[in-house]
Design an enzyme around this catalytic site. Sequence first.
Site, PDB file in Angstrom:
ATOM      1  N   THR A 158     134.751 -33.315 100.883  1.00 19.06           N
ATOM      2  CA  THR A 158     135.351 -34.409 101.645  1.00 19.06           C
ATOM      3  C   THR A 158     136.785 -34.054 102.035  1.00 19.06           C
ATOM      4  O   THR A 158     137.459 -33.267 101.365  1.00 19.06           O
ATOM      5  CB  THR A 158     135.348 -35.719 100.837  1.00 19.06           C
ATOM      6  OG1 THR A 158     136.242 -35.613  99.729  1.00 19.06           O
ATOM      7  CG2 THR A 158     133.950 -36.042 100.332  1.00 19.06           C
ATOM      8  N   GLY A 159     137.228 -34.636 103.151  1.00 20.60           N
ATOM      9  CA  GLY A 159     138.582 -34.364 103.622  1.00 20.60           C
ATOM     10  C   GLY A 159     138.796 -32.895 103.905  1.00 20.60           C
ATOM     11  O   GLY A 159     139.829 -32.327 103.529  1.00 20.60           O
ATOM     12  N   GLY A 214     143.949 -28.186 105.517  1.00 21.60           N
ATOM     13  CA  GLY A 214     144.616 -28.119 104.218  1.00 21.60           C
ATOM     14  C   GLY A 214     143.733 -27.600 103.101  1.00 21.60           C
ATOM     15  O   GLY A 214     142.886 -26.714 103.288  1.00 21.60           O
ATOM     16  N   SER A 239     145.910 -33.985  91.095  1.00 18.48           N
ATOM     17  CA  SER A 239     147.278 -33.545  91.366  1.00 18.48           C
ATOM     18  C   SER A 239     148.028 -33.441  90.051  1.00 18.48           C
ATOM     19  O   SER A 239     147.647 -34.071  89.055  1.00 18.48           O
ATOM     20  CB  SER A 239     147.986 -34.549  92.277  1.00 18.48           C
ATOM     21  OG  SER A 239     149.385 -34.340  92.297  1.00 18.48           O
ATOM     22  N   TYR A 253     150.690 -43.331  93.783  1.00 15.49           N
ATOM     23  CA  TYR A 253     149.917 -42.101  93.914  1.00 15.49           C
ATOM     24  C   TYR A 253     149.656 -41.492  92.538  1.00 15.49           C
ATOM     25  O   TYR A 253     148.527 -41.101  92.225  1.00 15.49           O
ATOM     26  CB  TYR A 253     150.678 -41.112  94.794  1.00 15.49           C
ATOM     27  CG  TYR A 253     150.018 -39.752  94.916  1.00 15.49           C
ATOM     28  CD1 TYR A 253     148.845 -39.591  95.644  1.00 15.49           C
ATOM     29  CD2 TYR A 253     150.583 -38.630  94.308  1.00 15.49           C
ATOM     30  CE1 TYR A 253     148.238 -38.346  95.755  1.00 15.49           C
ATOM     31  CE2 TYR A 253     149.986 -37.382  94.413  1.00 15.49           C
ATOM     32  CZ  TYR A 253     148.813 -37.246  95.152  1.00 15.49           C
ATOM     33  OH  TYR A 253     148.224 -36.004  95.249  1.00 15.49           O
TER      34      TYR A 253
END
Length: 266
Positions: free
Chosen positions: A13-14, A18, A144, A157
């Site tokens: 996904t995405g 990047g 992350s 986030y």
Amino acid sequence: MNLKLKGKHAIVTGASKGIGKGIAQSLAEEGCNVSICARTQSELQSATDELRQTGADILAIQADLTRDDDIEKVVTKTADAFGSIDILVNNAGTIGQSGTFEGTPLDEWRSLFELNVFAVVSITRKVIPYMKKQGWGRIINISSENGTQPYPDMIHYSASKGALDNFSKALSKQYAEQNILVNTVSPAFIMTPLVSNMMEKAADEQGVSKEEAIESFLENNRPHIEQKRPGTIDEVGPVVAFLASDKASFINGSNFRVDGGSVASV
């Protein structure tokens, strides 16, 4: 190393740019058929053209993963095209706007969690039945450093990535006996198009070169990256490909930090 992924079928996904595109590239180079999804059709088409140069079968699906019907479309079209779904890489996400806790509207929290957490839960729920049926599956969630080492100006986030880390660990315990393994990869300060734009903006604001802005950011914000440089997209994708393979068959519920040492704790 031959990861023996030829003929496996993956969703990333995405993946129009990047880190997501880099992950799709690594899987495709190992022989995976890869379904990629993103919201912007032009970027999706450009990524598809590039990824098909690997010789892999690439399926592009325009989708907004905050919409349940679009998630259903991604899963159904992938299964129809490839016959099965072996690998799910949940990469799509957003960082939102930085700011203070009191200065961040609740709607921004909801919007960010919708993509970073709930979309992951939703698509994973739809993919797991395919993996259970065949008795094999790999789920890799892209988190992350913020999930482990939160930053106050990115509080929502950081909270969303912490939730993703926790979800991944709990999920890994539920399906391991069915040979469905769940792991997390946590990059930090990777020079994606988004980060590059952020550094260019910082350079303009500070009246310095982009290289000087990067150096300043590393010194002031990421002092534990001892290489004194950002990471590259090519340093993330191969880690995901490894975790998707049988070479990682005894790795489950782990969080792989691709962060140059940015997280200060053990």
